[in-house]
Design an enzyme around this catalytic site. Structure first.
Site, short mmCIF file in Angstrom:
data_model
loop_
_atom_site.label_atom_id
_atom_site.label_comp_id
_atom_site.label_asym_id
_atom_site.label_seq_id
_atom_site.Cartn_x
_atom_site.Cartn_y
_atom_site.Cartn_z
CB SER A 132 4.89 -6.23 -7.87
OG SER A 132 5.04 -5.19 -7.21
CG ASP B 38 3.19 -5.24 -0.07
OD1 ASP B 38 4.18 -4.58 -0.05
OD2 ASP B 38 2.51 -5.98 -0.82
CG HIS C 109 5.66 -6.40 -2.50
ND1 HIS C 109 4.37 -6.23 -2.93
CD2 HIS C 109 6.41 -6.69 -3.77
CE1 HIS C 109 4.56 -5.78 -4.32
NE2 HIS C 109 5.68 -6.23 -4.58
#
Length: 269
Positions: free
Chosen positions: A107, A214, A244
């Site tokens: 991320s 996601d 995610h």
């Protein structure tokens, strides 16, 4: 389970809580770069999986995150965080100078890892990006407000495994409050810097992993960034239905198998 060795690192802004998962038979060094609002205490199973692939594993909680110092969820300069990652790499290689380094960024940590590869291209042998924030990120639109709305991460967007969201919501070391303006502004600057700096070298193997469900970091938004930096060594995998946190998804074994196959090809150690 491999118990981590906990240690403290002097970061650019604050003392950092670091962890090493030792492996006497290590052939390479995996450097974990975690995402926004979380911490490396959530990565024990990831470290175990990477160790099974032949890695010694190391990482630190970013400033303002987990057990590191600083105001919670506040990062005012991501270049300093990239320098913190380099300090982790340097410390880990002390005594293990011949281990090839592989960054594993998730991320926001994916953006930090890419920026590291731009600044220190000779320091790493390969890179794994899990749902990286690159290109554009709609969360940065919150900067248009005079007062940042209280819109914390929705735990249900993390994984199809409901226990993951429940553990995240109950974790006192996870930041559950609103985004900080300074952090969003610094992240916006980081994404612009990445997009307009040099692309990744053609000889750097990079594996980009993303779920097509996601909702937190949309794959199309990330592609806008990867297309600007990708070299010839760039590979990608998309997982149908995955959300995610791919390392915490119901198909995590498939994800780890893809990482194992990639590192077996990419790492010469």
């Amino acid at each position: 389970m491999i118990p981590p060795i906990e240690w403290t690192l002097s970061g650019q802004a604050t003392p950092l809580a670091a962890r090493t998962w030792p492996n006497p038979d290590a052939r390479w060094l995996a450097v974990l770069v975690h995402g926004y609002g979380e911490h490396l205490g959530r990565y024990q199973h990831v470290a175990d999986a990477l160790a099974g692939m032949g890695a010694m594993v190391v990482g630190a909680d970013h400033t303002g995150h987990g057990r590191s110092g600083g105001e919670r969820a506040l990062i005012g300069d991501f270049e300093a965080v990239v320098s913190d990652v380099d300090a982790v790499v340097t410390a880990a290689l002390d005594g293990h100078p011949d281990l090839p380094v592989v960054l594993v960024g998730h991320s926001m940590g994916g953006a930090i890892a890419v920026r590291y590869a731009q600044r220190f291209p000779d320091r790493i042998a390969a890179m794994v990006l899990s749902a990286p924030v690159l290109g554009v990120w709609p969360v940065l639109d919150l900067l248009e407000y005079d007062e940042i709305p209280d819109t914390p991460v929705d735990p249900s967007t993390l994984s199809r495994d409901s226990s993951v969201g429940a553990a995240y919501a109950a974790d006192p070391l996870v930041w559950h409050g609103p985004y900080k303006r300074a952090t969003l502004a610094a992240l916006d600057q980081l994404l612009q810097t990445i997009s307009f700096d040099q692309p990744l070298g053609d000889d750097l193997p990079v594996l980009w992993l993303h779920g097509d469900a996601d909702e937190l970091v949309d794959q199309a938004d990330t592609r806008a960034g990867t297309d600007r930096v990708r070299g010839l060594g760039f590979e990608e995998h998309t997982y149908s239905g995955a959300r995610h946190e791919l390392f915490n998804e119901i198909n995590r074994d498939e994800v780890f198998a893809d990482i194992a196959a990639f590192t077996a090809r990419a790492v010469k150690g």
